[in-house]
Design a protein around this motif. Structure first.
Motif, PDB file in Angstrom:
ATOM      1  N   ASP A  70      19.153 -25.029 -64.474  1.00  0.00           N
ATOM      2  CA  ASP A  70      18.624 -24.839 -63.554  1.00  0.00           C
ATOM      3  C   ASP A  70      19.413 -26.682 -62.220  1.00  0.00           C
ATOM      4  O   ASP A  70      19.616 -26.612 -61.190  1.00  0.00           O
ATOM      5  CB  ASP A  70      17.158 -25.407 -62.539  1.00  0.00           C
ATOM      6  N   ASP A 128      15.162 -20.412 -57.740  1.00  0.00           N
ATOM      7  CA  ASP A 128      14.854 -20.181 -59.697  1.00  0.00           C
ATOM      8  C   ASP A 128      13.320 -18.611 -59.624  1.00  0.00           C
ATOM      9  O   ASP A 128      12.574 -18.800 -58.248  1.00  0.00           O
ATOM     10  CB  ASP A 128      14.714 -20.776 -60.254  1.00  0.00           C
ATOM     11  N   ASP A 157      11.174 -18.015 -62.890  1.00  0.00           N
ATOM     12  CA  ASP A 157      10.424 -17.796 -64.059  1.00  0.00           C
ATOM     13  C   ASP A 157      10.483 -19.646 -63.529  1.00  0.00           C
ATOM     14  O   ASP A 157      10.891 -20.159 -64.248  1.00  0.00           O
ATOM     15  CB  ASP A 157      10.538 -17.576 -65.361  1.00  0.00           C
ATOM     16  N   GLY A 158       9.189 -20.290 -63.574  1.00  0.00           N
ATOM     17  CA  GLY A 158       8.313 -21.386 -63.913  1.00  0.00           C
ATOM     18  C   GLY A 158       8.376 -22.125 -62.641  1.00  0.00           C
ATOM     19  O   GLY A 158       8.516 -23.772 -62.796  1.00  0.00           O
ATOM     20  N   ASP A 196      12.991 -25.141 -62.665  1.00  0.00           N
ATOM     21  CA  ASP A 196      12.250 -25.545 -63.129  1.00  0.00           C
ATOM     22  C   ASP A 196      13.015 -25.787 -64.648  1.00  0.00           C
ATOM     23  O   ASP A 196      12.258 -27.055 -65.322  1.00  0.00           O
ATOM     24  CB  ASP A 196      11.073 -25.009 -63.431  1.00  0.00           C
ATOM     25  N   ASP A 197      14.502 -25.673 -64.835  1.00  0.00           N
ATOM     26  CA  ASP A 197      14.445 -25.858 -66.288  1.00  0.00           C
ATOM     27  C   ASP A 197      15.655 -26.221 -66.622  1.00  0.00           C
ATOM     28  O   ASP A 197      16.180 -27.116 -65.286  1.00  0.00           O
ATOM     29  CB  ASP A 197      14.568 -23.988 -66.107  1.00  0.00           C
TER      30      ASP A 197
HETATM   31 MG   LIG Z   1      13.092 -20.712 -64.253  1.00  0.00          MG
END
Ligand SMILES: [Mg+2]
Length: 253
Positions: free
Chosen positions: A204, A26, A28-29, A200-201
């Motif tokens: 995911d 992934d 972002d984050g 991170d989210d």
């Molecule tokens: Mg992310």
């Protein structure tokens, strides 16, 4: 709001196996830290190079899988030329894009989201296959933004509400990160390798679950519940793990 469990409750991931692993990341984050606005992220100068080198060591079995548009991913990661999946699987580079048609009502939906955000004093993020309204600047608006998004999805049936970190997104129905992993795994570079996914989210979690269920493992970045067996506290530690994999003695065998 889910109560965060301690980052210490899951171990860090084992070392990558260059001969047997396929890596799905992934953005972002995960590879880069979340910023106050999506445009404000800072991509470390050497990140595209590290990804490019690691992809070569993995014989091409490294892909980026993100909710961002493909164009943004290509801009942020210039210098990495491996496969990329954008917009939660609706567009891709390095593989046949699964998108059969533009979802009906895309530009009208985007206009309604932009108008709502502007009237609410919130940030609208334009995406090539949808849009997002961010409430990071005022988290008390979460319920209002979610209500708006669900009402919108009732009228635009080609779109699905996708909760994200401090944002609610509308994305094309029928695409997902775990669906993207299935398609990527059919590419010759990935075939027969052990899937390793880092994210991170909440978006995911199905992809982390897919990696765990298919003989590989997931790495959850940051706090929060996850189906992943392993955890790293911040993107910085994931980048360190990637760099360590590049420098590992295992590569010299
Ligand atoms: Mg992310």
């Amino acid at each position: 709001m889910i109560l965060d469990d301690s980052p210490q409750t899951k171990p860090g991931p084992p070392a990558l196996n260059p001969y047997g692993d396929a890596l799905f990341l992934d953005f972002d984050g995960c590879l880069v830290e979340i910023a106050p606005t999506p445009d404000a992220i800072k991509v470390p100068d050497d990140l595209p190079h590290v990804l490019q080198e690691l992809a070569a060591r993995l014989n091409g079995a490294l892909a980026i899988v993100s909710g961002r548009s493909l164009h943004e991913l290509e801009t942020f990661l210039q210098g990495f030329d491996g496969p990329m999946v954008g917009s939660h699987g609706a567009e891709a580079r390095g593989m046949t894009a699964p998108m059969a048609h533009q979802p009906v009502g895309l530009s009208d939906l985007q206009q309604e989201m932009a108008d709502f955000a502007s009237q609410s004093g919130l940030l609208y993020e334009h995406k090539s296959h949808g849009g997002a309204v961010h409430f990071r600047s005022d988290p008390t608006r979460q319920a209002q933004v979610e209500g708006f998004a669900h009402a919108l999805a009732e009228r635009y049936r080609d779109f699905t509400v996708q909760p994200a970190k401090m944002a609610v997104e509308l994305r094309p129905t029928g695409f997902s990160k775990d669906g993207a992993l299935v398609l990527l795994s059919e590419l010759s570079a990935f075939e027969g390798r052990r899937p390793v996914y880092a994210g991170d989210d909440t978006t995911d979690e199905p992809a982390l679950a897919w990696a765990e269920a298919n003989g590989g493992f997931g790495i959850k970045i940051g706090a929060g519940e996850s189906v992943a067996r392993f955890r790293l506290p911040e993107p910085q530690q994931l980048r360190g793990w990637l760099s360590a994999a590049l420098e590992g003695e295992a590569w010299d065998v």
